[in-house]
Design an enzyme around this catalytic site. Structure first.
Site, PDB file in Angstrom:
ATOM      1  NE  ARG A 170     -37.723  37.540 -62.708  1.00 50.43           N
ATOM      2  CZ  ARG A 170     -36.965  36.445 -62.646  1.00 50.43           C
ATOM      3  NH1 ARG A 170     -37.199  35.532 -61.730  1.00 50.43           N
ATOM      4  NH2 ARG A 170     -35.976  36.266 -63.500  1.00 50.43           N
ATOM      5  CG  ASP A 171     -33.083  44.164 -60.947  1.00 52.17           C
ATOM      6  OD1 ASP A 171     -33.004  44.231 -59.699  1.00 52.17           O
ATOM      7  OD2 ASP A 171     -32.098  44.303 -61.690  1.00 52.17           O
ATOM      8  CB  ILE A 172     -38.791  47.568 -59.188  1.00 47.40           C
ATOM      9  CG1 ILE A 172     -39.744  47.109 -60.294  1.00 47.40           C
ATOM     10  CG2 ILE A 172     -39.093  49.003 -58.775  1.00 47.40           C
ATOM     11  CD1 ILE A 172     -39.681  47.928 -61.565  1.00 47.40           C
ATOM     12  CG  ASN A 176     -32.844  48.753 -63.197  1.00 47.55           C
ATOM     13  OD1 ASN A 176     -31.770  49.064 -63.719  1.00 47.55           O
ATOM     14  ND2 ASN A 176     -33.076  47.546 -62.710  1.00 47.55           N
ATOM     15  CB  THR A 211     -31.218  44.457 -56.575  1.00 45.76           C
ATOM     16  OG1 THR A 211     -30.901  44.382 -57.979  1.00 45.76           O
ATOM     17  CG2 THR A 211     -30.144  45.266 -55.860  1.00 45.76           C
TER      18      THR A 211
END
Length: 313
Positions: A170-172, A176, A211
């Protein structure tokens, strides 16, 4: 007739030492921590801050003479929700074991210093390599697609593994994806603060989190979603490497939402000169329709073709 008690022979010094060691081990690997080593914050030499989020910060640190990354909650008010988010990340990292996922080393559950230690990845993030303004040392990795797409593919392999484990990141994003040093870097996927099991999606707090430049249309629209939001974000990151540009730079979230919901390639510019295989990959991964996005295993396979075409172009 009462029998005299039989006394046990006194423990030898070696046995006392062994029992003492077992006691220390049981304290470090307690049942509450699911076998995870524990640490106290005062045992850690905390260095420079690497990154900061809404509720936590990440620092370079040293623990037991070992370089590591320290992620700690800095919010002075530890709500139950914040504790649950922290525990979620701990359990995610605990259950995931993959060469392209950062390794969890130890956990501190002593309020208010809720913290985790992970391996320190010395090469920095993919974002820093692509967009960093600081001078790069001689011999460092070149920020071109032919060099970086194989690294991105490694992150895709990790993501395919996550999905096989029923985990959605959910935050690729490029921040990261960490890289080891050297000319043949290894990618390490990090920051599992927003990760959820597939069965837990669309429930609880922060269910539409992410994001903005990497978010899929269904997240902006607050519709039901699945692991294909990771595929969309990964496609955005592939575009970012190919274009060497920040996706949707200088746009607010509502403008990004409009572009990803209405335009081909999520409104990102795709030059005619790019290989056909890359354009096909981006067209499918960035589809506004979740059911038209391929599985990550397919994306990784397609990316191999893209890498070969960039190498000979």
């Amino acid at each position: 007739m009462a029998m005299a008690g039989i006394s046990s022979p006194p423990l030898t010094s070696q046995e006392v030492q062994r029992l003492s060691q077992r006691l220390q081990e049981s304290e470090m690997f307690s049942a509450h921590d699911d076998g995870l080593p524990k640490f106290a914050l005062e045992e850690v030499a905390v260095g420079n801050m690497i990154a900061q989020g809404g509720f936590s910060s990440v620092h370079h640190a040293t623990w037991m003479c070992t370089p590591c990354a320290l992620k700690k909650i800095f919010d002075p008010v530890l709500t139950e929700e914040l504790k649950a988010e922290f525990e979620n990340e701990v359990q995610m990292l605990r259950r995931l074991r993959h060469p392209n996922v950062v390794t969890l080393m130890a956990v501190c559950r002593t309020p208010p210093a809720l913290s985790i230690l992970t391996e320190f990845v010395f090469g920095g993030s993919l974002f820093e390599i692509l967009h960093g303004t600081a001078p790069r040392p001689r011999g460092s990795l070149e920020a071109d697609p032919a060099t970086l797409l194989p690294v991105v593919r490694q992150a895709g392999v990790a993501l395919a593994y996550l999905h096989a484990m029923m985990v959605v990141h959910r935050d690729i994003k490029s921040q990261n994806v960490l890289l080891t040093e050297g000319n043949r870097p290894i990618a390490k996927l990090c920051d599992f603060g927003l990760a959820r099991m597939r069965s837990e999606l669309c429930t609880g707090s922060m269910q539409w989190a992410g994001t903005a430049p990497y978010m899929a249309p269904e997240l902006f629209a607050k519709r039901k979603y699945d692991e294909t939001v990771d595929v969309f974000a990964f496609g955005t990151m592939v575009w970012e490497v190919a274009a060497a540009e920040i996706p949707h730079a200088n746009l607010d979230a509502p403008d990004i939402a409009h572009r990803v919901q209405t335009k081909e390639f999520a409104g990102l510019g795709v030059p005619h000169s790019w290989p056909k295989s890359l354009k096909n990959l981006l067209r499918s991964a960035l589809s506004a329709q979740p059911d038209q996005r391929p599985a990550m295993t397919h994306i990784v396979t397609e990316l191999e073709t893209v890498i070969r075409e960039f190498a000979i172009s």
